[in-house]
Scaffold this motif. Sequence first.
Motif, PDB file in Angstrom:
ATOM      1  N   TYR A 194       0.834  -1.216   0.000  1.00  0.00           N
ATOM      2  CA  TYR A 194       0.000   0.000   0.000  1.00  0.00           C
ATOM      3  C   TYR A 194       0.862   1.257   0.000  1.00  0.00           C
ATOM      4  CZ  TYR A 194      -4.528  -2.236   0.374  1.00  0.00           C
ATOM      5  OH  TYR A 194      -5.674  -2.935   0.084  1.00  0.00           O
ATOM      6  N   VAL A 195       1.979   1.218   0.709  1.00  0.00           N
ATOM      7  CA  VAL A 195       2.887   2.369   0.667  1.00  0.00           C
ATOM      8  C   VAL A 195       3.457   2.537  -0.744  1.00  0.00           C
ATOM      9  CG1 VAL A 195       5.039   3.323   1.556  1.00  0.00           C
ATOM     10  CG2 VAL A 195       3.451   2.194   3.110  1.00  0.00           C
ATOM     11  N   ALA A 196       3.773   1.421  -1.405  1.00  0.00           N
ATOM     12  CA  ALA A 196       4.308   1.484  -2.771  1.00  0.00           C
ATOM     13  C   ALA A 196       3.282   2.036  -3.750  1.00  0.00           C
ATOM     14  CB  ALA A 196       4.769   0.096  -3.209  1.00  0.00           C
ATOM     15  N   VAL A 197       2.020   1.634  -3.597  1.00  0.00           N
ATOM     16  CA  VAL A 197       0.958   2.169  -4.464  1.00  0.00           C
ATOM     17  C   VAL A 197       0.823   3.672  -4.267  1.00  0.00           C
ATOM     18  CG1 VAL A 197      -1.515   2.150  -4.914  1.00  0.00           C
ATOM     19  CG2 VAL A 197      -0.298  -0.011  -4.604  1.00  0.00           C
ATOM     20  N   LEU A 198       0.878   4.103  -3.013  1.00  0.00           N
ATOM     21  CA  LEU A 198       0.788   5.535  -2.727  1.00  0.00           C
ATOM     22  C   LEU A 198       1.979   6.284  -3.305  1.00  0.00           C
ATOM     23  CD1 LEU A 198      -0.805   7.760  -1.336  1.00  0.00           C
ATOM     24  CD2 LEU A 198       0.384   7.223   0.789  1.00  0.00           C
ATOM     25  N   VAL A 199       3.162   5.695  -3.214  1.00  0.00           N
ATOM     26  CA  VAL A 199       4.351   6.312  -3.809  1.00  0.00           C
ATOM     27  C   VAL A 199       4.207   6.398  -5.328  1.00  0.00           C
ATOM     28  CG1 VAL A 199       6.820   5.997  -4.233  1.00  0.00           C
ATOM     29  CG2 VAL A 199       5.903   5.642  -1.950  1.00  0.00           C
ATOM     30  N   GLY A 200       3.620   5.376  -5.931  1.00  0.00           N
ATOM     31  CA  GLY A 200       3.433   5.386  -7.379  1.00  0.00           C
ATOM     32  C   GLY A 200       2.522   6.503  -7.847  1.00  0.00           C
ATOM     33  N   PHE A 201       1.379   6.659  -7.179  1.00  0.00           N
ATOM     34  CA  PHE A 201       0.458   7.738  -7.551  1.00  0.00           C
ATOM     35  C   PHE A 201       1.088   9.110  -7.295  1.00  0.00           C
ATOM     36  CE2 PHE A 201      -3.166   4.638  -7.220  1.00  0.00           C
ATOM     37  CZ  PHE A 201      -3.635   4.840  -8.502  1.00  0.00           C
ATOM     38  N   THR A 202       1.789   9.232  -6.160  1.00  0.00           N
ATOM     39  CA  THR A 202       2.412  10.520  -5.839  1.00  0.00           C
ATOM     40  C   THR A 202       3.514  10.861  -6.834  1.00  0.00           C
ATOM     41  OG1 THR A 202       1.954  10.094  -3.492  1.00  0.00           O
ATOM     42  CG2 THR A 202       3.500  11.852  -4.015  1.00  0.00           C
ATOM     43  N   GLY A 203       4.296   9.863  -7.224  1.00  0.00           N
ATOM     44  CA  GLY A 203       5.323  10.110  -8.225  1.00  0.00           C
ATOM     45  C   GLY A 203       4.757  10.500  -9.576  1.00  0.00           C
ATOM     46  N   ALA A 204       3.568   9.988  -9.899  1.00  0.00           N
ATOM     47  CA  ALA A 204       2.946  10.309 -11.191  1.00  0.00           C
ATOM     48  C   ALA A 204       2.445  11.743 -11.258  1.00  0.00           C
ATOM     49  CB  ALA A 204       1.800   9.341 -11.471  1.00  0.00           C
ATOM     50  N   ILE A 205       2.210  12.380 -10.101  1.00  0.00           N
ATOM     51  CA  ILE A 205       1.688  13.755 -10.104  1.00  0.00           C
ATOM     52  C   ILE A 205       2.711  14.749  -9.551  1.00  0.00           C
ATOM     53  CG2 ILE A 205      -0.687  12.955  -9.864  1.00  0.00           C
ATOM     54  CD1 ILE A 205      -0.551  13.651  -6.916  1.00  0.00           C
ATOM     55  N   ARG A 206       3.946  14.316  -9.335  1.00  0.00           N
ATOM     56  CA  ARG A 206       4.931  15.202  -8.714  1.00  0.00           C
ATOM     57  C   ARG A 206       5.286  16.390  -9.597  1.00  0.00           C
ATOM     58  NH1 ARG A 206       7.717  11.077 -11.046  1.00  0.00           N
ATOM     59  NH2 ARG A 206       9.634  11.599 -12.197  1.00  0.00           N
ATOM     60  N   HIS A 207       5.038  16.293 -10.917  1.00  0.00           N
ATOM     61  CA  HIS A 207       5.380  17.393 -11.814  1.00  0.00           C
ATOM     62  C   HIS A 207       4.304  18.467 -11.875  1.00  0.00           C
ATOM     63  CE1 HIS A 207       2.852  14.671 -14.176  1.00  0.00           C
ATOM     64  NE2 HIS A 207       2.559  15.701 -14.937  1.00  0.00           N
ATOM     65  N   ILE A 208       3.154  18.201 -11.271  1.00  0.00           N
ATOM     66  CA  ILE A 208       2.054  19.177 -11.295  1.00  0.00           C
ATOM     67  C   ILE A 208       2.353  20.302 -10.305  1.00  0.00           C
ATOM     68  CG2 ILE A 208      -0.420  19.501 -10.970  1.00  0.00           C
ATOM     69  CD1 ILE A 208       0.237  17.760 -13.331  1.00  0.00           C
ATOM     70  N   GLU A 209       2.160  21.529 -10.739  1.00  0.00           N
ATOM     71  CA  GLU A 209       2.361  22.685  -9.866  1.00  0.00           C
ATOM     72  C   GLU A 209       1.060  22.994  -9.136  1.00  0.00           C
ATOM     73  OE1 GLU A 209       3.856  25.916 -12.148  1.00  0.00           O
ATOM     74  OE2 GLU A 209       5.705  24.894 -12.713  1.00  0.00           O
ATOM     75  N   PHE A 210       0.839  22.277  -8.035  1.00  0.00           N
ATOM     76  CA  PHE A 210      -0.391  22.452  -7.268  1.00  0.00           C
ATOM     77  C   PHE A 210      -0.406  23.823  -6.599  1.00  0.00           C
ATOM     78  CE2 PHE A 210      -0.004  17.809  -7.443  1.00  0.00           C
ATOM     79  CZ  PHE A 210      -1.290  17.468  -7.836  1.00  0.00           C
ATOM     80  N   ARG A 211      -1.609  24.374  -6.455  1.00  0.00           N
ATOM     81  CA  ARG A 211      -1.778  25.686  -5.833  1.00  0.00           C
ATOM     82  C   ARG A 211      -1.907  25.588  -4.312  1.00  0.00           C
ATOM     83  NH1 ARG A 211      -0.386  26.180 -10.290  1.00  0.00           N
ATOM     84  NH2 ARG A 211      -1.341  27.380 -11.978  1.00  0.00           N
ATOM     85  N   PHE A 212      -2.158  24.393  -3.805  1.00  0.00           N
ATOM     86  CA  PHE A 212      -2.337  24.219  -2.366  1.00  0.00           C
ATOM     87  C   PHE A 212      -1.315  23.198  -1.860  1.00  0.00           C
ATOM     88  CE2 PHE A 212      -6.319  25.565  -4.287  1.00  0.00           C
ATOM     89  CZ  PHE A 212      -6.631  26.685  -3.536  1.00  0.00           C
ATOM     90  N   ASP A 213      -1.623  22.471  -0.790  1.00  0.00           N
ATOM     91  CA  ASP A 213      -0.630  21.631  -0.125  1.00  0.00           C
ATOM     92  C   ASP A 213      -0.808  20.146  -0.434  1.00  0.00           C
ATOM     93  OD1 ASP A 213       0.347  23.924   1.105  1.00  0.00           O
ATOM     94  OD2 ASP A 213      -1.030  23.721   2.800  1.00  0.00           O
ATOM     95  N   GLU A 214      -1.416  19.805  -1.547  1.00  0.00           N
ATOM     96  CA  GLU A 214      -1.719  18.399  -1.824  1.00  0.00           C
ATOM     97  C   GLU A 214      -0.463  17.531  -1.907  1.00  0.00           C
ATOM     98  OE1 GLU A 214      -4.946  20.793  -4.046  1.00  0.00           O
ATOM     99  OE2 GLU A 214      -2.813  20.968  -3.569  1.00  0.00           O
ATOM    100  N   LEU A 215       0.505  17.941  -2.699  1.00  0.00           N
ATOM    101  CA  LEU A 215       1.695  17.120  -2.902  1.00  0.00           C
ATOM    102  C   LEU A 215       2.508  16.999  -1.617  1.00  0.00           C
ATOM    103  CD1 LEU A 215       3.093  15.538  -5.158  1.00  0.00           C
ATOM    104  CD2 LEU A 215       4.489  17.562  -5.618  1.00  0.00           C
TER     105      LEU A 215
END
Length: 466
Positions: free
Chosen positions: A170-191
């Motif tokens: 489950y930690v690996a799945v979460l890391v996978g999703f987070t790595g897939a969106i790490r390039h997005i410039e979020f406006r809030f604190d999501e990443l």
Amino acid sequence: MANCPAVHGGYPSDYVAVSIAIFAVILLIVRSSFPFLIHKVPSARGSAFWIPVIQVVASFDFLLSLVMAGNFLKYKKSHWWLSCYVWAVWVEGPLGFGLLMSCRIAQAFQLYYAFVKRRLPPVRSHIFLPLIVLPWIAGAAIIHVKKPLNCRCHLQAYWVIAVMCLHALYVAVLVGFTGAIRHIEFRFDELKDLWQGILVSASLIGLWVSAYILNEIHDNISWLQVTSRFILLFTASILVLVFFSISISQPLLTQISFIKRESIEFKTMCQALGIPDSGLLLHGEQAVVIDPNEPLDKLLTHKMFRQSFMAFADSCLAGESVHFFEEVHELGKIPMDDPVSRIYMARHIINKYIIAGAAMEVNISHRSRQAILSTTDLTHPDLFTDALNELIQLMKMNLAKDYWSSMYFLKLKDETSVRSNGYEMEQMSGAYSFSARLSCVNAIDDPFHQDHFSSGSSQDVHHPYP
């Protein structure tokens, strides 16, 4: 049981750890309910509301299961509901840590589809969340049937390996999703919140494994068991506080100060995203003459008219259509080369007006609603066009007819007249000041005019109002 050292709790460090856990739960409840109780923020609907609530419940279950299964308190396990298999297996797994991780994965799944795929998730959260909890339920059922726990509620070595593999998955799945969106410039604190959750959950798993190994190797050392369970509960209390995140589900709530009791810094998503000319009408803004013969959609583009019409619609308990128009109008101001801001705004509008049971659900056709919910591009400029046209027709047939004879329109006419006169006075005052400066410059060639103007100018400076 007699051969299990330190199986009973009651040590001073145990009570300190339990107190810390209770304080963490109270702080978590206050933190999650603060915007709604203090600032009276309306609660969201759907997954934006239920996932944070489930996170709080799962955090409470997780800490309570550690207290009950970790022998922090002195009690006799004379009832079935006090057994290790209830607390260490079911409550700590599928209802505790497993549910916490599943909620965070569901949030990361939503962010991935919204900002990478630019569409809403194909599976709704109330279906996706139970699906990803199923492995925990299956694992708990197998352990309950096989009964591999010892007197200290610990698993045997090969069972620990299987359980740790589930945690690591489950930690690996979460890391996978987070790595897939790490390039997005979020406006809030999501990443940031996602990476924090990964770091703390991985640390807790490592600590749990270390404590298990030490206790199994040195099972006759009482102080080691007491110390390890204190550290484990203390770390878990920190985990539930750091792991909780509301920025992913309701990003606007992150703009509220938790320390100072002050008004919300950003009242709307438009202002939070920095959309120009959003919010209230500026004092010095020039008024526009309102012609009732103009099309309603054109009139609504004028801020003064839109706010007056919105106040009238709210008084009739039918203001959601006008609010929807305003937010779609603000969405149109975001350039197409800023897809992140457009996605934020589109998601906000969908959650607030489009989904079934939304806080301000608008009355549109099923076809238009499904077209929005099943869109393949949340940044499309015509995403809400059909729904907007339907609502404008409804407003023309209902609200507009009554508005022209209401006190709201009469008040608008008066305000427009006052603003127009004030704007003209400002223009005349500016023209007078400019001409006065020109006279002062040109008076050098005329000594008589210079004396006359100097005296008059002196009076103007010292006595601006006769």
